[in-house]
Design a protein around this motif. Structure first.
Motif, short mmCIF file in Angstrom:
data_model
loop_
_atom_site.label_atom_id
_atom_site.label_comp_id
_atom_site.label_asym_id
_atom_site.label_seq_id
_atom_site.Cartn_x
_atom_site.Cartn_y
_atom_site.Cartn_z
N VAL A 198 -43.27 3.81 -10.17
CA VAL A 198 -43.76 3.88 -8.80
C VAL A 198 -42.57 4.08 -7.87
O VAL A 198 -41.45 3.66 -8.17
CB VAL A 198 -44.55 2.61 -8.40
CG1 VAL A 198 -45.76 2.42 -9.30
CG2 VAL A 198 -43.66 1.37 -8.42
N GLY A 216 -57.53 9.84 -10.83
CA GLY A 216 -56.11 10.04 -11.03
C GLY A 216 -55.78 11.32 -11.79
O GLY A 216 -56.66 12.05 -12.25
N SER A 243 -52.26 14.89 -9.22
CA SER A 243 -52.25 13.47 -8.90
C SER A 243 -51.78 13.25 -7.47
O SER A 243 -50.81 13.86 -7.03
CB SER A 243 -51.34 12.71 -9.86
OG SER A 243 -51.20 11.36 -9.44
N ASP A 267 -51.06 10.03 -6.67
CA ASP A 267 -50.46 8.70 -6.78
C ASP A 267 -49.16 8.60 -6.01
O ASP A 267 -48.97 7.69 -5.19
CB ASP A 267 -50.19 8.36 -8.24
CG ASP A 267 -51.43 7.93 -8.99
OD1 ASP A 267 -52.52 7.98 -8.40
OD2 ASP A 267 -51.30 7.55 -10.16
N LYS A 268 -48.24 9.51 -6.30
CA LYS A 268 -46.89 9.39 -5.77
C LYS A 268 -46.79 9.93 -4.34
O LYS A 268 -46.22 9.29 -3.47
CB LYS A 268 -45.89 10.12 -6.67
CG LYS A 268 -45.96 9.76 -8.15
CD LYS A 268 -45.73 8.29 -8.40
CE LYS A 268 -45.56 7.96 -9.88
NZ LYS A 268 -46.72 8.27 -10.71
N TYR A 275 -51.51 4.67 -5.75
CA TYR A 275 -51.49 4.39 -7.18
C TYR A 275 -52.78 3.72 -7.66
O TYR A 275 -53.42 4.18 -8.60
CB TYR A 275 -50.30 3.48 -7.51
CG TYR A 275 -48.98 4.03 -7.04
CD1 TYR A 275 -48.26 4.91 -7.84
CD2 TYR A 275 -48.46 3.69 -5.80
CE1 TYR A 275 -47.05 5.43 -7.41
CE2 TYR A 275 -47.26 4.21 -5.36
CZ TYR A 275 -46.56 5.08 -6.17
OH TYR A 275 -45.37 5.59 -5.74
N ARG A 276 -53.15 2.63 -7.03
CA ARG A 276 -54.28 1.85 -7.54
C ARG A 276 -55.63 2.45 -7.15
O ARG A 276 -56.66 2.02 -7.65
CB ARG A 276 -54.20 0.40 -7.07
CG ARG A 276 -54.37 0.22 -5.57
CD ARG A 276 -54.32 -1.24 -5.15
NE ARG A 276 -53.02 -1.86 -5.43
CZ ARG A 276 -52.66 -3.04 -4.97
NH1 ARG A 276 -53.48 -3.74 -4.21
NH2 ARG A 276 -51.47 -3.55 -5.26
N ARG A 289 -56.44 5.60 -7.76
CA ARG A 289 -56.75 6.58 -8.81
C ARG A 289 -57.33 7.85 -8.21
O ARG A 289 -58.52 8.14 -8.33
CB ARG A 289 -57.69 5.99 -9.86
CG ARG A 289 -57.28 4.63 -10.42
CD ARG A 289 -55.84 4.59 -10.92
NE ARG A 289 -55.61 5.53 -12.00
CZ ARG A 289 -54.58 6.37 -12.03
NH1 ARG A 289 -53.69 6.40 -11.06
NH2 ARG A 289 -54.42 7.18 -13.04
#
Length: 391
Positions: A35, A100, A240, A242-243, A248-249, A251
């Motif tokens: 992360v 995700g 994705s 996420d980054k 992140y959580r 998805r």
């Protein structure tokens, strides 16, 4: 029922979380979990995300199901960032929301396997989930060397040889940018050569784009993959958030599929929806809705873009700071400065990795992969001294 099951080894990175948490060493450094971290070691919620979530709180009037395709507007809003503002693919290109980037890769592999694909060319080392997903969907991973960790150099010849030896219709899985776990990416010229061979050999590109914006910028990080997609009549891209949105959580991901014709695209889309329905029924809404709100508001989008620029600048500063130390034993830190994104894989043995952990409180994957975002100006000297002590 379960008598014949055998114990499976625990996930190494998940173990690191607990080991790091329980370590009382005041100089401990977490370079394991993938992360983004700021200079204080936190993984903050983006300011733009907070504002978008507040707007959702004010205007969202239902928590009803989305359907297996997810949020249409979210998928459409990401498309120009990935494929360009005027990609020219029209209705040949479809997309669905996924849980995700992992969900996107899984949906891609299941759909390709159901269409008759047998083999996937996969450079190693790669993201640890790639191989298991490919195998779980009944296809064969055909491995080649992505990079030589000892010399910190790309093994481009291994990719070219693997592609030239492949059969028509074989899948080639490519990291779009910021390679995980090495940080070693293809050059613009190399992307052009990949595109040419994909077209000549009739290969099917499956591109995993998990870190767009963290390498050189959104447009720059997509230039290579756009060449490959333009050269191939059919392709898939797993994405994705996420980054580059810090979700992140939540998805948040998407799978895009390009077909030969609009008619084939409609058929393929029906299979994507059917496979998605069988896997997760409906994707989660909140994260994708948050991205949609950010990308549809000029002020939110500008603030988000500035936050990603700040992340990228910090990662590059940490890489440059490490590169100043040049070589420490067999570890080429200068090469880290030429790499991109969150990760680099250092030339360390498992024993050396364990020594870094046990003697110095520095936690990284057993492979030597480090998360560059775990470093800052204060802890880099400790990290380098630890490397020197185990060299």
């Amino acid at each position: 029922m379960f008598e014949d099951l055998k114990d499976l080894p625990p996930d190494g990175l998940l173990q690191l979380i607990k080991l790091y948490r329980d370590d009382s060493n005041p100089q401990k450094i977490d370079l394991g979990v993938g992360v983004y971290r700021d200079a204080d070691g936190g993984t903050p919620v983006f300011r733009a995300v907070k504002k978008a979530e507040h707007r959702l709180h004010e205007v969202q009037d239902s928590k009803s199901y989305l359907g297996p395709e997810g949020d249409h507007e979210f998928v459409a809003a990401l498309r120009p960032y990935i494929f360009g503002k005027n990609d020219g693919y029209g209705a040949r290109l479809n997309g669905v929301q996924t849980p995700g980037g992992t969900g996107a890769v899984r949906l891609a592999c299941e759909t390709l396997a159901s269409a008759g694909a047998k083999r996937v060319l996969l450079g190693t080392p790669s993201w640890p989930n790639h191989g298991p997903i490919i195998q779980a969907t009944g296809m064969e991973p055909v491995l080649f060397d992505h990079a030589d960790i000892k010399t910190q150099t790309l093994d481009f010849g291994a990719l070219i040889d693997a592609m030239k030896a492949a059969d028509k219709g074989d899948i080639v899985l490519l990291h779009g940018c910021c390679h995980n776990p090495t940080g070693i990416d293809y050059s613009a010229d190399q992307w052009g050569e990949i595109a040419s061979i994909v077209a000549d050999r009739g290969l099917f590109p499956l591109i995993d784009l998990a870190y767009q914006g963290l390498g050189h910028g959104f447009e720059e990080d997509a230039e290579g993959l756009r060449k490959v997609i333009a050269a191939a009549p059919e392709s898939m891209l797993a994405y994705s958030c996420d980054k580059n949105f810090g979700l992140y959580r939540e998805r948040v991901g998407a799978l895009y599929a390009l077909s030969n014709t609009e008619a084939q695209a409609a058929t393929l889309y029906s299979h994507l929806l059917s496979n998605a329905r069988a896997n997760w029924s409906m994707p989660p809404d909140h994260g994708a809705a948050t991205v949609r709100v950010i990308l549809s508001d000029d002020d939110f989008r500008a603030e988000w873009d500035a936050e990603v620029r700040d992340m990228r600048a910090r990662l590059n500063r940490m890489r440059s700071a490490l590169a100043e130390y040049q070589n420490v034993g067999d570890v080429d830190l200068a090469a880290v400065g030429r790499q991109n994104g969150l990760f680099s894989t250092l030339n360390l043995s498992k024993d050396q990795v364990m020594a870094m952990r046990g003697s110095h409180g520095i936690y990284m994957a057993a492979s030597g992969r480090i998360n560059v975002a775990g470093l800052n100006e204060r802890n880099i000297p400790h990290f380098v001294e630890a490397l020197r002590s185990i060299a």
